[in-house]
Enzyme design. Structure first.
Site, PDB file in Angstrom:
ATOM      1  N   HIS A 172       0.826  -1.203   0.000  1.00 37.74           N
ATOM      2  CA  HIS A 172       0.000   0.000   0.000  1.00 37.74           C
ATOM      3  C   HIS A 172       0.863   1.258   0.000  1.00 37.74           C
ATOM      4  O   HIS A 172       0.679   2.148  -0.841  1.00 37.74           O
ATOM      5  CB  HIS A 172      -0.918  -0.005   1.225  1.00 37.74           C
ATOM      6  CG  HIS A 172      -1.736   1.239   1.400  1.00 37.74           C
ATOM      7  ND1 HIS A 172      -3.079   1.287   1.104  1.00 37.74           N
ATOM      8  CD2 HIS A 172      -1.413   2.478   1.855  1.00 37.74           C
ATOM      9  CE1 HIS A 172      -3.539   2.506   1.347  1.00 37.74           C
ATOM     10  NE2 HIS A 172      -2.549   3.249   1.810  1.00 37.74           N
ATOM     11  N   GLU A 173       1.771   1.337   0.945  1.00 37.84           N
ATOM     12  CA  GLU A 173       2.572   2.556   1.070  1.00 37.84           C
ATOM     13  C   GLU A 173       3.473   2.771  -0.140  1.00 37.84           C
ATOM     14  O   GLU A 173       3.722   3.913  -0.533  1.00 37.84           O
ATOM     15  CB  GLU A 173       3.384   2.535   2.368  1.00 37.84           C
ATOM     16  CG  GLU A 173       2.543   2.543   3.633  1.00 37.84           C
ATOM     17  CD  GLU A 173       1.539   3.688   3.696  1.00 37.84           C
ATOM     18  OE1 GLU A 173       1.793   4.743   3.075  1.00 37.84           O
ATOM     19  OE2 GLU A 173       0.502   3.522   4.351  1.00 37.84           O
ATOM     20  N   HIS A 185       1.816   4.768  -2.782  1.00 43.42           N
ATOM     21  CA  HIS A 185       2.004   6.217  -2.635  1.00 43.42           C
ATOM     22  C   HIS A 185       3.379   6.629  -3.160  1.00 43.42           C
ATOM     23  O   HIS A 185       3.527   7.666  -3.815  1.00 43.42           O
ATOM     24  CB  HIS A 185       1.919   6.623  -1.161  1.00 43.42           C
ATOM     25  CG  HIS A 185       0.535   6.630  -0.599  1.00 43.42           C
ATOM     26  ND1 HIS A 185      -0.500   7.325  -1.177  1.00 43.42           N
ATOM     27  CD2 HIS A 185       0.024   6.058   0.531  1.00 43.42           C
ATOM     28  CE1 HIS A 185      -1.595   7.173  -0.432  1.00 43.42           C
ATOM     29  NE2 HIS A 185      -1.301   6.412   0.598  1.00 43.42           N
ATOM     30  N   HIS A 199       3.549   6.929  -6.821  1.00 48.80           N
ATOM     31  CA  HIS A 199       2.773   8.095  -7.245  1.00 48.80           C
ATOM     32  C   HIS A 199       3.664   9.334  -7.214  1.00 48.80           C
ATOM     33  O   HIS A 199       3.602  10.188  -8.112  1.00 48.80           O
ATOM     34  CB  HIS A 199       1.571   8.269  -6.320  1.00 48.80           C
ATOM     35  CG  HIS A 199       0.493   9.156  -6.858  1.00 48.80           C
ATOM     36  ND1 HIS A 199      -0.638   9.462  -6.139  1.00 48.80           N
ATOM     37  CD2 HIS A 199       0.363   9.822  -8.031  1.00 48.80           C
ATOM     38  CE1 HIS A 199      -1.416  10.263  -6.851  1.00 48.80           C
ATOM     39  NE2 HIS A 199      -0.821  10.505  -8.006  1.00 48.80           N
TER      40      HIS A 199
END
Length: 718
Positions: A507-508, A511, A514
């Site tokens: 998940h992290e 980011h 991104h």
């Protein structure tokens, strides 16, 4: 989650250039350990202050080995002084306002302040001590006033307004940027009367102090709200390695016995294993009622002041104001999706509760299911239903193997990127690892730091942030990091992850890519600087690669033998992936609705008791269900009261619609392929906030997302 630097008002201080889920605390109450030799030792400000000049390291990576406690306040003061002068030069420019001499000029202001803020507020969440807390208490009010001076400046806004009125002459990213600037100024109060601007300054100043106090109280609770167990027999159910970790934690704290510390969420990981019901209850209650005395009055005051601020800006509630620049736009849209899902989730949760109650009876007990029983007996139900023993699964999820053969492997397959360890770069703690990331053509993409372990002085949860943002205008490449809070094992023992921790790691890094893949001109629009109800989309989408069969088979290997996870066991892991989703969805929805209800009060609302407000808010939406508490209760709900996600916690569900839909699209078009990865990178990840966010998604998938894939992802429909 994407961490915000500090409160919404101050994090814009680089307005100009400057996001698990987890919380957005910016101060810590714990003291730094001896394991962090690069943290601050008190020293007078000197001319060699490394914050005052660009770092000579690659991509201006911070010089963590050169920062001293005495550097921060002088750097903040110098940064604000120079920023003020730069803004004045723009404001007082005798030439007619143009996009270049006003907006682009603003993008290029605040270099020292930008650098200082990023280093300070990131480190305050990673290695905080009393020095950080002291500096934060002094600097936050000054930063708030500094930003008010900019956003409430009539002459500067007149220049912005003039360019905005002629925006038809602009296109592409230039048009997007002036729209973002104009909206920021208006939402900050640029159109208010002089009297109302004075009131706005007072409200912002008081909110900044209260939000800082709230965050510091939450962090203080991580140090104070611990459970010391003296009798090892009470830890029955835990593995020997887990018990050794608790013993090591107690020793590090100068205590004898076994020390249990809290994580962010209401439900604590150890509740799934502890057999002793009294200890389970004590642990749950310690978690659920933390910071109640210190933060309850602060919570109420923050909610009331936010409502007053919204009214001043012409909005009926803070939720209406907060959602005005988000994809959801209106509270009705948020309540609609939350209230639509709530009854479906509660039905499933009650089915799960019935199975758990049956397991309690089967265990020879006659008590009624309570919140502290759920995780323990849910594990028994899962073991029976899926024949899955978590203790047999964890040896296949050794941290380094998950990282290199799981996450890095998946990213190489999807995007063609590769990772090179950079042991030459200074880090903020000895457990931090640094990597340089390369595109498939061999060009360098940026720098990535990973901070995996929990420790005193580090806030809870998991998050991503940046030390340097990508910008073509400023010729900068991204320098980003991920922070998690995996318990550090006893010396010499392997770090075996839970499957939830594996998902969090993926998940992290969603980011992180991104931020790393950003290809944008202006720093204000780069990377993760999107609406918060879009920013969690790439992170949640990246989670799904952790359960892709090709990826799982590559990293799920026994840490001792190297043997791959048996096909039968792997099948059970995948089959059990949606287990307990009724519980998970209800606890999330309860928190999201609490957040919305706190911020849906009109100005002047009297609230006397936090617990009563919580109970009434949940009952209003049919989620006042005894066995399941909100994932975060009010007094430690840092997403909501510490800053960036006020009236915004719904975003995780909102963006999960995008994530589930996009993953379904990829799987329908070949799955884990570089063709899929490149299209996703080109249309979504590289765009930042440089264009309409829904258009970015449509450019990728060819349509707006639907909720069908989400319901399947959460196991709420078949």
């Amino acid at each position: 989650m994407r961490k915000t630097l500090i409160t919404t008002a101050v994090s814009a201080a680089l307005m100009l250039s400057a996001c698990s889920e987890q919380a957005t605390d910016t101060a810590k109450a714990s003291k730094t350990t001896a394991e962090a030799p690069t943290t601050m030792t008190k020293a007078p400000a000197t001319a060699d202050n490394a914050l005052l000049v660009p770092s000579p390291l690659q991509y201006m990576a911070p010089q963590f080995d050169k920062f001293k406690a005495g550097d921060f306040l002088p750097a903040f003061e110098q940064g604000m002084k120079e920023h003020k002068a730069e803004i004045a030069a723009i404001t007082n420019n005798a030439d007619a306002p143009t996009f270049d001499n006003t907006v682009v000029a603003l993008e290029n202001t605040g270099a020292i302040l930008d650098r200082t803020q990023r280093v300070f507020f990131n480190l305050s969440g990673l290695i905080s001590d009393d020095n950080f807390i002291s500096v934060e208490e002094q600097i936050v009010p000054k930063l708030t006033a500094h930003m008010d001076n900019i956003y409430l400046d009539e002459k500067l806004f007149a220049r912005i307004q003039a360019i905005y009125k002629n925006k038809a002459t602009l296109k592409g990213e230039d048009l997007r940027l002036i729209e973002v600037y104009y909206d920021r100024f208006v939402r900050a109060g640029a159109e208010l009367s002089a009297e109302d601007k004075a009131q706005m300054r007072e409200l912002n100043g008081e909110l900044a102090k209260l939000e800082t106090s709230f965050s510091q109280n939450v962090l203080k609770s991580f140090k104070d709200d611990m459970i010391l167990v003296e009798d090892k027999a009470m830890l029955d159910g835990l593995s020997e390695s887990a018990i050794a970790s608790l013993a090591a934690a107690a020793k590090a704290a100068g205590k004898t016995g076994y020390l249990i510390t809290l994580v962010n969420t209401t439900t604590q990981p150890l509740l799934s294993s502890l057999k002793n019901r009294d200890l389970r209850q004590k642990l749950w209650e310690t978690s659920a009622y933390r910071a109640m005395d210190t933060n309850s009055p602060i919570n109420i005051k923050i909610a009331q002041l936010r409502a007053e601020k919204a009214k001043l800006l012409g909005y009926p509630t803070w939720a209406a104001y907060s959602l005005g620049d988000q994809m959801a736009q209106k509270p009705e849209a948020v309540y609609g999706i939350l209230d639509d899902l709530a009854p479906k989730a509660l039905v499933k949760a009650k089915v799960e509760a019935a199975d758990i109650q049956a397991e309690i009876v089967k265990d020879g007990k006659d008590f009624t299911l309570e919140p502290w029983d759920w995780a323990y007996y849910a594990e028994k139900v899962r073991a029976a239903k899926y024949d899955l023993d978590d203790s047999l699964v964890k040896p296949y999820f050794e941290m380094n193997t998950v990282l290199t053969d799981g996450l890095f492997f998946a990213m190489e397959k999807l995007y063609g990127i590769t990772f090179k360890s950079r042991t030459d770069l200074p880090v903020w703690h000895k457990d931090v690892t640094a990597y340089e990331i390369f595109n498939k053509d061999g060009s360098s993409l940026g720098l990535f730091y990973l901070d995996m372990y929990a420790r005193p002085g580090k806030r809870g949860g998991a998050w991503m942030d940046e030390y340097v943002s990508q910008s073509f205008l400023q010729n900068t490449k991204p320098v980003v990091y991920n922070a998690l809070n995996v318990p550090k094992p006893a010396e010499g023992q392997p770090t075996l992850l839970t499957f939830d921790e594996v998902s969090t790691l993926f998940h992290e890094f969603g980011h992180a890519i991104h931020g790393l893949y950003s290809q944008v001109n202006y720093p204000s629009l780069a990377g993760t600087k999107t609406a918060r109800d879009f920013v969690e989309f790439p992170s949640q989408a990246n989670e799904d690669w952790s359960i892709d069969p090709a990826v799982l088979e590559n990293y799920a290997k026994h840490y001792q033998t190297g043997e791959p996870i048996p096909a039968e066991l792997l099948a059970k892991v995948l089959k059990a992936h949606t287990f307990n989703q009724g519980f998970g969805t209800v606890e999330y929805l309860a928190a999201a609705l609490l957040d919305m209800e706190w911020h849906s009060i009109p100005a002047g609302t009297e609230i006397t008791d936090v617990a009563t407000f919580e109970k009434q808010a949940l009952a209003k939406h049919g989620l006042d269900y005894g066995p399941i508490a909100p994932r975060y209760k009010t007094t430690y709900f840092s997403h909501s009261f510490g800053g960036g996600y006020s009236a915004g916690y719904y975003a995780y569900l909102w963006t999960e619609v995008f994530a589930a839909d996009s993953f379904a699209y990829m799987m329908a078009h070949g799955g884990l392929t570089q063709e899929n990865g490149q299209k996703y990178r080109d249309t979504v990840l590289s765009k930042g906030n440089s264009q309409d966010l829904m258009q970015s998604y449509i450019d990728f998938a060819g349509k707006k997302p639907s909720t069908d894939a989400l319901l399947k992802r959460r196991g709420l429909v078949h």
